[in-house]
Design a protein around this motif. Structure first.
Motif, PDB file in Angstrom:
ATOM      1  N   ILE A 255       8.188  15.650   3.666  1.00 17.82           N
ATOM      2  CA  ILE A 255       7.000  15.739   2.541  1.00 17.82           C
ATOM      3  C   ILE A 255       7.488  15.524   1.252  1.00 17.82           C
ATOM      4  O   ILE A 255       7.053  14.801  -0.095  1.00 17.82           O
ATOM      5  CB  ILE A 255       6.660  17.156   2.547  1.00 17.82           C
ATOM      6  N   ALA A 256       8.917  15.859   1.006  1.00  9.68           N
ATOM      7  CA  ALA A 256       9.495  15.533  -0.514  1.00  9.68           C
ATOM      8  C   ALA A 256       9.551  14.139  -0.846  1.00  9.68           C
ATOM      9  O   ALA A 256       9.398  13.946  -2.060  1.00  9.68           O
ATOM     10  CB  ALA A 256      10.887  16.177  -0.553  1.00  9.68           C
ATOM     11  N   ASP A 257      10.050  13.604   0.239  1.00  8.08           N
ATOM     12  CA  ASP A 257      10.293  11.969  -0.075  1.00  8.08           C
ATOM     13  C   ASP A 257       8.836  11.443  -0.200  1.00  8.08           C
ATOM     14  O   ASP A 257       8.634  10.394  -1.227  1.00  8.08           O
ATOM     15  CB  ASP A 257      10.706  11.279   1.316  1.00  8.08           C
ATOM     16  N   GLY A 258       7.658  11.745   0.406  1.00  7.59           N
ATOM     17  CA  GLY A 258       6.404  11.340   0.054  1.00  7.59           C
ATOM     18  C   GLY A 258       5.964  11.854  -1.313  1.00  7.59           C
ATOM     19  O   GLY A 258       5.269  10.753  -1.839  1.00  7.59           O
ATOM     20  N   LEU A 259       6.211  12.814  -1.758  1.00  8.30           N
ATOM     21  CA  LEU A 259       5.747  12.891  -3.172  1.00  8.30           C
ATOM     22  C   LEU A 259       6.561  12.433  -4.102  1.00  8.30           C
ATOM     23  O   LEU A 259       5.895  12.034  -5.230  1.00  8.30           O
ATOM     24  CB  LEU A 259       6.128  14.561  -3.315  1.00  8.30           C
ATOM     25  N   MET A 260       7.830  12.113  -3.947  1.00 13.66           N
ATOM     26  CA  MET A 260       8.649  11.184  -5.069  1.00 13.66           C
ATOM     27  C   MET A 260       8.044   9.753  -4.867  1.00 13.66           C
ATOM     28  O   MET A 260       7.976   8.911  -6.183  1.00 13.66           O
ATOM     29  CB  MET A 260      10.181  11.184  -4.422  1.00 13.66           C
TER      30      MET A 260
ATOM     31  N   PRO B   4       0.711  -1.273  -0.052  1.00  7.63           N
ATOM     32  CA  PRO B   4       0.243   0.003  -0.063  1.00  7.63           C
ATOM     33  C   PRO B   4       0.773   1.216   0.066  1.00  7.63           C
ATOM     34  O   PRO B   4       1.896   1.451   0.983  1.00  7.63           O
ATOM     35  CB  PRO B   4      -0.773  -0.108   1.311  1.00  7.63           C
ATOM     36  N   LEU B   5       0.353   2.310  -0.732  1.00  7.52           N
ATOM     37  CA  LEU B   5       1.256   3.376  -1.016  1.00  7.52           C
ATOM     38  C   LEU B   5       1.490   4.239   0.524  1.00  7.52           C
ATOM     39  O   LEU B   5       2.588   4.670   0.693  1.00  7.52           O
ATOM     40  CB  LEU B   5       0.471   4.433  -1.978  1.00  7.52           C
ATOM     41  N   ALA B   6       0.463   4.018   1.416  1.00  8.89           N
ATOM     42  CA  ALA B   6       0.489   5.028   2.559  1.00  8.89           C
ATOM     43  C   ALA B   6       1.331   4.452   3.572  1.00  8.89           C
ATOM     44  O   ALA B   6       2.351   4.897   3.989  1.00  8.89           O
ATOM     45  CB  ALA B   6      -0.933   5.012   3.186  1.00  8.89           C
ATOM     46  N   LEU B   7       1.490   2.843   3.328  1.00 10.74           N
ATOM     47  CA  LEU B   7       2.664   2.160   4.027  1.00 10.74           C
ATOM     48  C   LEU B   7       4.015   2.682   3.618  1.00 10.74           C
ATOM     49  O   LEU B   7       5.005   2.752   4.339  1.00 10.74           O
ATOM     50  CB  LEU B   7       2.489   0.674   4.222  1.00 10.74           C
ATOM     51  N   VAL B   8       4.154   2.401   2.492  1.00 12.34           N
ATOM     52  CA  VAL B   8       5.465   2.817   1.691  1.00 12.34           C
ATOM     53  C   VAL B   8       5.865   4.168   2.162  1.00 12.34           C
ATOM     54  O   VAL B   8       7.006   4.356   2.362  1.00 12.34           O
ATOM     55  CB  VAL B   8       5.411   2.600   0.199  1.00 12.34           C
ATOM     56  N   ALA B   9       5.065   5.254   1.906  1.00 13.81           N
ATOM     57  CA  ALA B   9       5.423   6.323   2.177  1.00 13.81           C
ATOM     58  C   ALA B   9       5.858   6.821   3.557  1.00 13.81           C
ATOM     59  O   ALA B   9       6.759   7.418   4.018  1.00 13.81           O
ATOM     60  CB  ALA B   9       4.211   7.208   1.699  1.00 13.81           C
ATOM     61  N   VAL B  10       5.088   6.021   4.616  1.00  9.81           N
ATOM     62  CA  VAL B  10       5.301   6.307   6.159  1.00  9.81           C
ATOM     63  C   VAL B  10       6.672   5.667   6.358  1.00  9.81           C
ATOM     64  O   VAL B  10       7.398   6.170   7.143  1.00  9.81           O
ATOM     65  CB  VAL B  10       4.347   5.452   6.866  1.00  9.81           C
ATOM     66  N   VAL B  11       7.043   4.489   5.892  1.00  6.65           N
ATOM     67  CA  VAL B  11       8.222   4.110   5.999  1.00  6.65           C
ATOM     68  C   VAL B  11       9.387   4.875   5.401  1.00  6.65           C
ATOM     69  O   VAL B  11      10.512   5.187   5.860  1.00  6.65           O
ATOM     70  CB  VAL B  11       8.183   2.562   5.588  1.00  6.65           C
ATOM     71  N   ASP B  12       9.223   5.266   4.204  1.00 10.85           N
ATOM     72  CA  ASP B  12      10.335   6.077   3.445  1.00 10.85           C
ATOM     73  C   ASP B  12      10.350   7.282   3.870  1.00 10.85           C
ATOM     74  O   ASP B  12      11.736   7.833   4.066  1.00 10.85           O
ATOM     75  CB  ASP B  12       9.917   6.314   2.060  1.00 10.85           C
ATOM     76  N   ALA B  13       9.401   7.971   4.360  1.00 14.92           N
ATOM     77  CA  ALA B  13       9.517   9.295   5.120  1.00 14.92           C
ATOM     78  C   ALA B  13       9.722   9.397   6.733  1.00 14.92           C
ATOM     79  O   ALA B  13       9.639  10.342   7.133  1.00 14.92           O
ATOM     80  CB  ALA B  13       8.449  10.337   4.814  1.00 14.92           C
ATOM     81  N   GLY B  14       9.661   8.153   7.269  1.00  9.84           N
ATOM     82  CA  GLY B  14       9.790   7.772   8.565  1.00  9.84           C
ATOM     83  C   GLY B  14      10.919   8.461   9.510  1.00  9.84           C
ATOM     84  O   GLY B  14      10.757   8.968  10.185  1.00  9.84           O
ATOM     85  N   LEU B  15      12.172   8.303   8.978  1.00  8.30           N
ATOM     86  CA  LEU B  15      13.165   8.765   9.383  1.00  8.30           C
ATOM     87  C   LEU B  15      13.456  10.595   9.503  1.00  8.30           C
ATOM     88  O   LEU B  15      13.392  10.967  10.735  1.00  8.30           O
ATOM     89  CB  LEU B  15      14.439   8.493   8.681  1.00  8.30           C
TER      90      LEU B  15
END
Length: 403
Positions: free
Chosen positions: A157-162, A114-125
């Motif tokens: 935010i930038a990470d989530g957008l990418m 799921p996109l939301a899970l990927v975005a949270v992990v990716d932008a988590g740090l």
């Protein structure tokens, strides 16, 4: 009555934030670029959700650079607040979060989860760092440094957008990576304005110099930061547009370049050539000046390729400043002398050679492939050598100096 914190008895590598994250930044800078070359050559197949160029940009900005930023922020916060550093299991959890994001970006899982899970992990740090920094700074009432959470939130935010763009969500093309790059250069300009003149002033005073960098910011500094930050953010949002806004942004970036050159001159970098550990900070900031000028030029004329400006800011400024800050912070926080040995000087020369080669390659035609290969080789060698040279410092306890 408050009790003193218990002495830390865990792994040395998790004793302070710079230890695992500087190691991660150095190793990933070399490995990720090696993988990028392999992707381009077709030797390996990349993730389905990110094309090779998008993966390269993502892992340089949100993998390599984010690890270095984490190491710096986690090490600076105790100095800003007087509070104990993050260490042990909580620090390990942040490292695992960073590693999880690298795994997602490297595999096809990005396209299936799921996109939301990927975005949270990716932008988590960056989100975790912003929350931790805000909590520590507010607890110490150190309001001056609360502003440092801003670029971290922008990076998230930038990470989530990418990630969203890679997943097919309709977002402005390239906005994520441009916003991420802008946030990183904003951090460099803000932090550089604190540490470069201060370190230079202290070094010169110990040598009896009377002509010193200013002890506090002035109108030139305010103009330099305002024009640079506004210009970078405007570029991030207007890069795909045309018209008066684009021309105005280009002019603003040229003004920012001139103002930051004047700012850099006030720091008297030419007086520090005897100590490369210090002069490299000035050189790294000079790349910001060059990059801003080239970026302004790309918006005002077709004769300056965008790749030239981008790599002046990334390979030039970010690559140089990351190594400059990581080497100095490591030596200072492990009790070593603040001087660059031959290996460290070699690392500085290699990364600047990589930046110059990449910039010249973007300006050339037929011969550019060999220059691209040379740039990649110099970059990988620089960070591999840095990791090998500084690993013993990260793995061993701080030296206690005897008076």
């Amino acid at each position: 009555m408050a009790t003193a914190p218990r002495p830390y008895a865990g792994p040395v590598l998790l004793a302070e934030g710079f230890r695992p994250f500087f190691l991660a930044a150095a190793v990933w800078a070399a490995v990720a670029l090696g993988l990028w070359v392999a992707l381009l050559s077709g030797a390996i197949v990349g993730p389905r959700a990110l094309d090779p160029l998008a993966w390269h940009i993502h892992e340089m900005l949100f993998g390599f650079v984010m690890a270095g930023v984490a190491g710096f922020i986690l090490t600076a916060i105790p100095n800003w607040t007087g509070r104990p550093p993050l260490r042990g299991t909580p620090l390990a959890a942040l490292v695992v979060l960073w590693l999880a994001a690298r795994l997602l970006a490297l595999t096809s899982l990005v396209a299936t989860l799921p996109l939301a899970l990927v975005a949270v992990v990716d932008a988590g740090l960056p989100l975790a760092l912003a929350a931790y920094a805000a909590r520590q700074v507010m607890a110490a009432r150190n309001w001056r440094n609360l502003v440092m959470t801003g670029p971290l939130l922008v990076l998230a935010i930038a990470d989530g957008l990418m990630v969203a763009e890679g997943a097919g969500v309709t977002v402005p093309q390239g906005l994520g990576w441009r916003l991420g790059l802008a946030a990183i250069i904003i951090l460099i300009s803000a932090i550089g304005g604190r540490i470069i003149p201060a370190f230079t002033r202290n070094w010169l005073m110990k040598r009896g110099a009377t002509a010193l960098p200013p002890a506090s910011p002035g109108p030139v500094d305010r103009l330099a930061l305002a024009s640079l930050h506004t210009g970078l953010l405007a570029w991030a949002f207007l890069a795909n547009g045309h018209g008066p806004g684009t021309a105005l942004t280009g002019g603003l970036l040229l003004l920012a370049s001139a103002a930051n050159l004047a700012r850099l001159a006030r720091w008297r970098g030419w007086t520090t050539l005897a100590e490369p550990l210090l002069s490299i900070l000035h050189l790294g900031y000079l790349w910001v000046v060059v990059g801003a000028a080239l970026l302004g030029g790309t918006l005002l004329t077709s004769t300056v390729p965008m790749a030239t400006a981008i790599h002046a800011l990334t390979a030039g400024s970010i690559g140089t400043m990351m190594l400059a800050v990581m080497s100095r912070a490591t030596l200072g926080h492990t009790g070593r002398p603040l001087t660059a040995d031959r290996a460290t000087v070699s690392v500085y020369l290699l990364v600047n050679g990589a930046a110059l080669s990449r910039i010249v390659a973007s300006l050339m035609g037929g011969a550019h492939l060999s220059l691209l290969a040379l740039s990649a080789l110099l970059w990988v060698t620089a960070f591999a050598l840095f990791a090998a040279r500084y690993l013993p410092y990260w793995r061993r306890p701080r030296l206690e100096r005897i008076a």
